[in-house]
Write an enzyme that holds these catalytic residues in place. Sequence first.
Site, PDB file in Angstrom:
ATOM      1  N   GLU A 119       0.866  -1.191   0.000  1.00 17.37           N
ATOM      2  CA  GLU A 119       0.000   0.000   0.000  1.00 17.37           C
ATOM      3  C   GLU A 119       0.897   1.234   0.000  1.00 17.37           C
ATOM      4  O   GLU A 119       2.105   1.136   0.277  1.00 17.37           O
ATOM      5  CB  GLU A 119      -0.900  -0.014   1.237  1.00 17.37           C
ATOM      6  CG  GLU A 119      -1.850  -1.196   1.239  1.00 17.37           C
ATOM      7  CD  GLU A 119      -2.876  -1.134   2.368  1.00 17.37           C
ATOM      8  OE1 GLU A 119      -2.839  -0.190   3.188  1.00 17.37           O
ATOM      9  OE2 GLU A 119      -3.713  -2.048   2.406  1.00 17.37           O
ATOM     10  N   ALA A 143       2.400   1.241   3.379  1.00 19.09           N
ATOM     11  CA  ALA A 143       2.771  -0.071   3.937  1.00 19.09           C
ATOM     12  C   ALA A 143       3.529  -0.869   2.876  1.00 19.09           C
ATOM     13  O   ALA A 143       2.931  -1.563   2.054  1.00 19.09           O
ATOM     14  CB  ALA A 143       1.522  -0.829   4.401  1.00 19.09           C
ATOM     15  N   SER A 178       7.666  -2.178   3.200  1.00 16.77           N
ATOM     16  CA  SER A 178       8.423  -3.171   3.979  1.00 16.77           C
ATOM     17  C   SER A 178       7.616  -3.631   5.189  1.00 16.77           C
ATOM     18  O   SER A 178       7.656  -4.795   5.568  1.00 16.77           O
ATOM     19  CB  SER A 178       9.755  -2.570   4.437  1.00 16.77           C
ATOM     20  OG  SER A 178      10.515  -2.182   3.320  1.00 16.77           O
ATOM     21  N   THR A 185       1.723  -5.288  -9.827  1.00 16.66           N
ATOM     22  CA  THR A 185       2.200  -5.755 -11.135  1.00 16.66           C
ATOM     23  C   THR A 185       1.045  -6.389 -11.915  1.00 16.66           C
ATOM     24  O   THR A 185       0.278  -7.182 -11.368  1.00 16.66           O
ATOM     25  CB  THR A 185       3.342  -6.779 -10.939  1.00 16.66           C
ATOM     26  OG1 THR A 185       4.409  -6.121 -10.262  1.00 16.66           O
ATOM     27  CG2 THR A 185       3.845  -7.314 -12.280  1.00 16.66           C
ATOM     28  N   ARG A 211      34.604  -6.482 -31.036  1.00 21.85           N
ATOM     29  CA  ARG A 211      35.102  -5.115 -30.906  1.00 21.85           C
ATOM     30  C   ARG A 211      36.628  -5.095 -30.832  1.00 21.85           C
ATOM     31  O   ARG A 211      37.222  -5.769 -29.973  1.00 21.85           O
ATOM     32  CB  ARG A 211      34.517  -4.492 -29.622  1.00 21.85           C
ATOM     33  CG  ARG A 211      35.057  -3.124 -29.263  1.00 21.85           C
ATOM     34  CD  ARG A 211      34.573  -2.084 -30.218  1.00 21.85           C
ATOM     35  NE  ARG A 211      35.003  -0.743 -29.816  1.00 21.85           N
ATOM     36  CZ  ARG A 211      34.887   0.328 -30.590  1.00 21.85           C
ATOM     37  NH1 ARG A 211      34.351   0.218 -31.798  1.00 21.85           N
ATOM     38  NH2 ARG A 211      35.282   1.503 -30.151  1.00 21.85           N
ATOM     39  N   GLN A 245      29.755  -1.652 -18.928  1.00 26.65           N
ATOM     40  CA  GLN A 245      31.164  -1.216 -18.930  1.00 26.65           C
ATOM     41  C   GLN A 245      31.935  -1.869 -20.087  1.00 26.65           C
ATOM     42  O   GLN A 245      32.721  -1.210 -20.767  1.00 26.65           O
ATOM     43  CB  GLN A 245      31.798  -1.595 -17.577  1.00 26.65           C
ATOM     44  CG  GLN A 245      33.179  -1.014 -17.351  1.00 26.65           C
ATOM     45  CD  GLN A 245      33.138   0.501 -17.135  1.00 26.65           C
ATOM     46  OE1 GLN A 245      32.090   1.067 -16.844  1.00 26.65           O
ATOM     47  NE2 GLN A 245      34.268   1.144 -17.315  1.00 26.65           N
ATOM     48  N   GLY A 248      31.096   3.118 -24.482  1.00 28.40           N
ATOM     49  CA  GLY A 248      30.063   4.127 -24.803  1.00 28.40           C
ATOM     50  C   GLY A 248      28.835   3.503 -25.443  1.00 28.40           C
ATOM     51  O   GLY A 248      27.702   3.914 -25.192  1.00 28.40           O
ATOM     52  N   GLU A 275       9.137  -7.844  -3.870  1.00 26.03           N
ATOM     53  CA  GLU A 275       8.975  -9.033  -2.999  1.00 26.03           C
ATOM     54  C   GLU A 275       9.880  -8.917  -1.768  1.00 26.03           C
ATOM     55  O   GLU A 275      10.440  -9.906  -1.280  1.00 26.03           O
ATOM     56  CB  GLU A 275       9.195 -10.320  -3.788  1.00 26.03           C
ATOM     57  CG  GLU A 275       8.088 -10.482  -4.818  1.00 26.03           C
ATOM     58  CD  GLU A 275       7.762 -11.896  -5.192  1.00 26.03           C
ATOM     59  OE1 GLU A 275       8.000 -12.809  -4.388  1.00 26.03           O
ATOM     60  OE2 GLU A 275       7.216 -12.077  -6.289  1.00 26.03           O
ATOM     61  N   THR A 300      12.568  -5.707  -0.082  1.00 24.90           N
ATOM     62  CA  THR A 300      13.866  -5.156  -0.492  1.00 24.90           C
ATOM     63  C   THR A 300      14.976  -6.082   0.017  1.00 24.90           C
ATOM     64  O   THR A 300      14.745  -6.920   0.908  1.00 24.90           O
ATOM     65  CB  THR A 300      14.089  -3.756   0.111  1.00 24.90           C
ATOM     66  OG1 THR A 300      14.185  -3.888   1.535  1.00 24.90           O
ATOM     67  CG2 THR A 300      12.959  -2.799  -0.244  1.00 24.90           C
TER      68      THR A 300
END
Length: 375
Positions: free
Chosen positions: A116, A119, A121, A147, A257, A333, A337, A360, A362
Amino acid sequence: MLRESVRALAEAKIAPHAAAVDEESRFPQEALDALVANDLHAVHVPEAYGGAGADALATVIVIEEVARVCGSSSLIPAVNKLGSLPVILSGSEELKKKYLAPLAKGESMFSYCLSEPDAGSDAGGMKTKAVRDGDTWVLDGVKRWITNAGVSDYYTVMAVTDPEKRTKGISAFVVHKDDEGVSFGAPEKKLGIKGSPTREVYLDNVRLPADRMIGDEGTGFATAMKTLDHTRITIAAQALGIAQGALDYAKGYVQERKQFGKPIGDFQGVQFMLADMAMKVEAARQLTYSAAARSERVSLGSTADKEDLTFHGAAAKAFASDAAMEITTDAVQLLGGYGYTRDYPVERMMRDAKITQIYEGTNQVQRIVMARNLP
Ligand SMILES: Cc1cc2nc3c(=O)[nH]c(=O)nc-3n(C[C@H](O)[C@H](O)[C@H](O)COP(=O)(O)OP(=O)(O)OC[C@H]3O[C@@H](n4cnc5c(N)ncnc54)[C@H](O)[C@@H]3O)c2cc1C
């Protein structure tokens, strides 16, 4: 065999739409259609109710392989399990027959409404209430961050039936999308998993027949927590799949690359990064699969594995999601770029990975759960 067939399907039917689903923040309908056509949208539903009857490990492998190409789409099988598991764990035979059959057929999806606005954690501090009126219950309140809200036909809703009893005064109900008084907020504008709709669910004087209660009055919070013991493993699987997708992409890229006259994959600094990424993926996989095995044993009636499951589910979710965040960041990384642009999938994977550390419970909450259930 299961992994091979889901991977082939995911690469052919889900991966081609993943970038557009993210870019346009739209529901991955192509993924839903492909998963339903192949009976992979809710594999956890037992055969007795018309489902595929997949065990917890098989369910994890399906979610992992879908997440490898599209994090948003992996929430279709994952949240179908999250939403319907309270019915499977605690519902009457009538409720199971009524709701699991359409889910198994792909005619409807299931969402889970615990959180909520005030509400998260502290889910036990919820305010949504259900008041008994004769043979009916009347629900009022707001559920947040739900979800697949608006897409799902069915919602498992936790509500306070006795405010004096705190978490022992919370009960679970099945609410229908078209019940009078149910409506939805605007879709949240999120960092990642943009193809998965997240909306508020408003319950305004929603009158339900008494037989829509899941289990006995006052058992809803316990059912909600029991559900999370099993489904945190599916979030670990989502994280694992996203991480594997990023690793696979980076592995291919460094061979193509060239800098300083040779593929960047020839540099030891790059090889060490890939080695660390692969090591963390494999560690996350082992923890996730062994937690899935515990989930299955508990589902089959083992009481010895129950507390063990609580620890391992939380550990798998926290470890795999932290690993996914590190691995996807390293994949960006390794692409330099180019990795930072939407022309390549790894920046989407990095954004998608972040949510697995949050929902679900933290990862701070997972550590509280682990500390309370140390093996
Ligand atoms: C995209 C998305 C989808 C979601 N889907 C669903 C869904 O389908 N159904 C559903 O019910 N919920 C869903 N959620 C809600 C999710 O589970 C909550 O967001 C989560 O549990 C955290 O609650 P909160 O956001 O209120 O954060 P808070 O509880 O306010 O936490 C804020 C910060 O404080 C930390 N914190 C809080 N308490 C403690 C403590 N005791 N010790 C240490 N740190 C602490 C947290 O770890 C966090 O870092 C979803 C959320 C998102 C973003």
